[in-house]
Design a protein around this motif. Structure first.
Motif, PDB file in Angstrom:
ATOM      1  N   GLU A 198       0.951  -1.068  -0.048  1.00  0.00           N
ATOM      2  CA  GLU A 198       0.037  -0.089  -0.064  1.00  0.00           C
ATOM      3  C   GLU A 198       0.751   1.253  -0.163  1.00  0.00           C
ATOM      4  O   GLU A 198       1.693   1.517   1.090  1.00  0.00           O
ATOM      5  N   TRP A 238       1.631   5.166  -0.499  1.00  0.00           N
ATOM      6  CA  TRP A 238       0.907   6.521  -0.310  1.00  0.00           C
ATOM      7  C   TRP A 238       2.032   7.461  -0.972  1.00  0.00           C
ATOM      8  O   TRP A 238       2.984   7.909  -0.446  1.00  0.00           O
ATOM      9  N   VAL A 241      -3.178   7.006  -3.374  1.00  0.00           N
ATOM     10  CA  VAL A 241      -2.860   5.861  -2.994  1.00  0.00           C
ATOM     11  C   VAL A 241      -2.788   4.412  -3.762  1.00  0.00           C
ATOM     12  O   VAL A 241      -4.091   4.220  -4.334  1.00  0.00           O
ATOM     13  N   ASP A 245      -6.541  10.686  -2.740  1.00  0.00           N
ATOM     14  CA  ASP A 245      -6.258  11.032  -1.315  1.00  0.00           C
ATOM     15  C   ASP A 245      -7.652  10.493  -0.781  1.00  0.00           C
ATOM     16  O   ASP A 245      -8.765  11.221  -0.817  1.00  0.00           O
TER      17      ASP A 245
END
Length: 731
Positions: A243, A245, A252, A269
């Motif tokens: 995952e 960011w 993401v 986001d």
């Protein structure tokens, strides 16, 4: 990638387009982050093995475990209590309500997500490996399919599927992130970090649940257990999912790297946090002055710890050798050696060995003195190494609860102060990290909950002052209008009574409004303040400026300071009251001024915020009197009483008039009888008697005239009193 190709941005990492290019970019980014921190990761993994006393040397003198156990409760021992307050001590009610709303919701989420366990794990990761990571998460409401029976156009029941929102699982929480499953870009300052990544190990069912059809295509390349027997049972197979960011693109990405790689999802986001990342700077980021790679505490004294292990092993080995063993010459008789070493107390046995050699020349004993001396030297060296480790770590004996009777109190205090000064930076780092994590949780909560949801969740009272005032005023106006209609404007007493009722109605209104106004001093708000409250908590700039999110100390050493602060607060309030209350009694200062001074003294103290409202004495009691309703009822009763009194007076006057008429009739009858008698006597009397008769007649006439005039005057007087008591009735 060839070395001659210059990489200036992420796009230079791949020549592919779309999802394939994205997979290639993030594969290289994560691999580069792995290489950048590989040495530290190997070191941290080794530290955890030493702490757990694993590996080849399980007989070590584990001073690392001992020091860590000593530091654990000093850094964190209980769940922190949030302390969300107004940044400025003013009378802004919206800011006050917003701060309490956030504090109530965060306290709930911290306990609901078992924050104490999460923070404890991060603390242990920090002390052992050098880095602790926790993140904030938001679980949205779920859309579920519900099957219902409905009537169709033909009146037949059919099953219809519909979607409903299930908000029971909606919540904000904090989550522990294992240090092995965290990556970030290779930057030297946290504010410049471009991306962070979390690794998840997901089963097939979890993949399908989160990513739908794409989850069926993911290769399962991991396992929760070590596959030592070559068993390929997919029951324990997992997929490695990252995952990512990405702060630069504000997105993401969920993807897999191995097996060709696959983009599982790519969304914008989801949290809309001010600093984008759902984590605070990892615990331990400040340990290295050069970059963000952590420096484990064990690195600073690992040499001394390994030496201590070696010394301890030698001491135990020499201790095992401290046995009374002997050697004897082969020419000596066996019976002589047996008698020498195994004989009873006081037993003498003749020696059978022959020759000129002494028995001492035939026997050699183990040199125990040299072994014992060596052990003593090793123990001395061991103490010196332990002292060096304590000198490096700053963990003095006073912190470990060890003291020497010969030491003075001043010496012990100096040791304690030194230990605190060495440990305090670690305490502050963890305390600030917890505070930043709670700030993130606050921001995540207000971003994903409406004011109405937060108000319902935290039991915020909505007090409609205007509506309450309108209802109460309308009620009092109706009563006053009714009283006004019954009041005679020409009667000064009734006009004065109406004015008194008007004044009493104002006091009644004030007393009625006192309760809702008191409620607004607590956790309550008016409907007009809701838009202002929503604007405050939703705007990052306004919220940060108006509300301060902090935590109470999580350190045991600071508990004494908290007690001292409370004692100081009570002492300040007591001294203030003793000094100012006599002036209030003497009338030098007013009670309102005393209250304001009391608030002024309480404001700087943290505990004053919690008991501030209870310190303010109740407002001076209003003079008790009847309400407007009571006055109106009393007026009606008085009017009825007056009517009954007038009716009774009228009946009394009528009775008096009738009695006077009867008395006059009786007087006339008596007069007639007296005249008849006088006439009979006059006929038989002489002239003297006739003169007496004439005199009697004159007296009787005068008496009758007097009685009649008195009766008429009395009647006129009674009638005048009746007219004066109720002039309207006789108009």
């Amino acid at each position: 990638m060839r070395a001659d190709i210059q990489v200036e941005n992420k796009e230079d990492l791949t020549h592919s387009k779309g999802d394939a290019g994205l997979v290639e970019i993030w594969t290289k980014e994560i691999e580069n982050a792995d290489k950048y921190e590989q040495n530290w990761r190997d070191e941290a993994d080794k530290n955890f093995g030493i702490y757990n006393n694993e590996g080849a040397r399980k007989d070590r003198y584990n001073v690392f475990w001992s020091n860590t156990q000593t530091l654990r409760p000093l850094l964190f021992s209980r769940l922190p209590k949030t302390n969300i307050t107004q940044r400025f001590l003013d009378d802004n009610e919206t800011n006050r309500v917003a701060s309490e709303m956030m504090e109530r919701s965060i306290d709930l989420y911290l306990k609901d997500s078992d924050a104490e366990t999460v923070i404890s794990k991060c603390r242990d990761d920090f002390l052992i490996g050098g880095r602790g990571v926790a993140r904030v998460c938001y679980d949205p409401e779920e859309i579920i399919e519900v099957e219902k029976e409905e009537l169709n156009d033909e009146g037949v029941k059919v099953k219809v599927k519909s979607e409903e929102i299930d908000s029971s699982e909606k919540k904000c929480r904090i989550e522990y992130v294992p240090w092995q499953d965290f990556r970030m870009s290779n930057d030297k300052e946290w504010c410049k970090v471009r991306w962070i990544a979390f690794r998840h190990w997901m089963s097939r069912n979890e993949l399908i649940e989160d990513f739908g059809g794409k989850g069926k295509k993911v290769e399962l390349n991991g396992s929760r257990i070590d596959n030592k027997n070559g068993d390929e049972n997919e029951l324990f197979k997992l997929a490695e999912v990252w995952e990512v960011w990405d702060k630069e693109s504000k997105s993401v990405v969920f993807l897999t790297l191995n097996g060709g790689g696959m983009i599982l999802s790519n969304e914008e986001d989801p949290y809309d946090l001010k600093d984008f990342f759902p984590i605070a700077a990892p615990l331990g980021s400040n340990s290295n002055p050069l970059d963000l790679r952590p420096i484990p505490l064990y690195r600073q004294y690992i040499t001394q710890a390994e030496e201590l292990n070696t010394i301890d092993i030698r001491i135990r080995s020499l201790t095992e050798q401290c046995k009374a063993t002997y050697l004897y010459s082969s020419i000596a008789e066996q019976s002589d050696m047996t008698a020498l070493f195994n004989g009873d107390d006081g037993e003498a046995t003749p020696m059978k060995s022959t020759g000129q050699q002494k028995i001492s020349d035939l026997v050699m004993a183990k040199p125990l003195n040299e072994i014992i001396a060596t052990i003593a030297q090793l123990n001395d060296r061991k103490d010196r190494v332990i002292f060096s480790i304590r000198d490096i770590t700053g963990i003095s004996d006073i912190v470990r609860g060890v003291t020497t009777a010969s030491e003075t109190a001043t010496a012990q205090q100096l040791k304690g102060n030194f230990a605190i000064s060495r440990i305090q930076p670690l305490q502050k780092e963890l305390e600030f990290w917890v505070r930043d994590l709670i700030r993130l949780l606050c921001e995540l909560t207000v971003e994903n909950y409406s004011v109405e949801e937060l108000a319902q969740m935290t039991q915020l009272k909505i007090v409609d002052i205007k509506a309450i005032a309108q209802v109460e005023q309308a009620k009092l106006d109706a009563l006053l209008n009714e009283a006004k209609a019954m009041t005679d404007p020409n009667n000064p007493e009734e006009v004065a009574r109406l004015e008194q009722m008007n004044e009493q109605a104002k006091q009644t209104f004030k007393k009625t409004m006192k309760k809702p106004l008191e409620e607004l001093k607590g956790y309550a708000i008016t409907p007009e303040q809701i838009p202002e409250l929503e604007k405050l908590i939703k705007d990052d700039r306004l919220r940060t400026f108006a509300i301060d999110v902090e935590t109470d100390s999580t350190i045991k050493i600071d508990q004494q300071q908290e007690k001292a602060d409370r004692v100081e607060y009570i002492r300040s309030i007591s001294e203030f009251s003793n000094s100012f209350f006599p002036m209030v009694q003497a009338g030098i200062i007013t009670a309102d001024a005393f209250k304001q001074f009391m608030l002024f003294v309480s404001k700087p103290f943290k505990v004053g915020r919690n008991v501030e409202e209870s310190l303010i004495s109740e407002e001076e009691q209003e003079p008790k009197g009847p309400t407007a309703e009571e006055m109106l009822a009393e007026a009606e009763i008085q009017i009825k009483q007056q009517e009954l009194q007038l009716k009774a007076q009228d009946q009394q006057i009528q009775a008096q008039l009738k009695q006077q008429e009867i008395d006059i009739a009786k007087a006339k009858v008596l007069q007639d009888a007296q005249l008849a008698q006088d006439k009979l006597e006059f006929e038989d009397a002489n002239k003297a008697v006739d003169r007496d008769h004439q005199q009697v007649m004159q007296v009787t006439g005068a008496r009758t005239a007097l009685i009649n005039s008195q009766a008429m005057a009395q009647t006129e007087k009674v009638n005048q009193e009746i007219r004066n008591s109720n002039p309207q009735k006789f108009v």
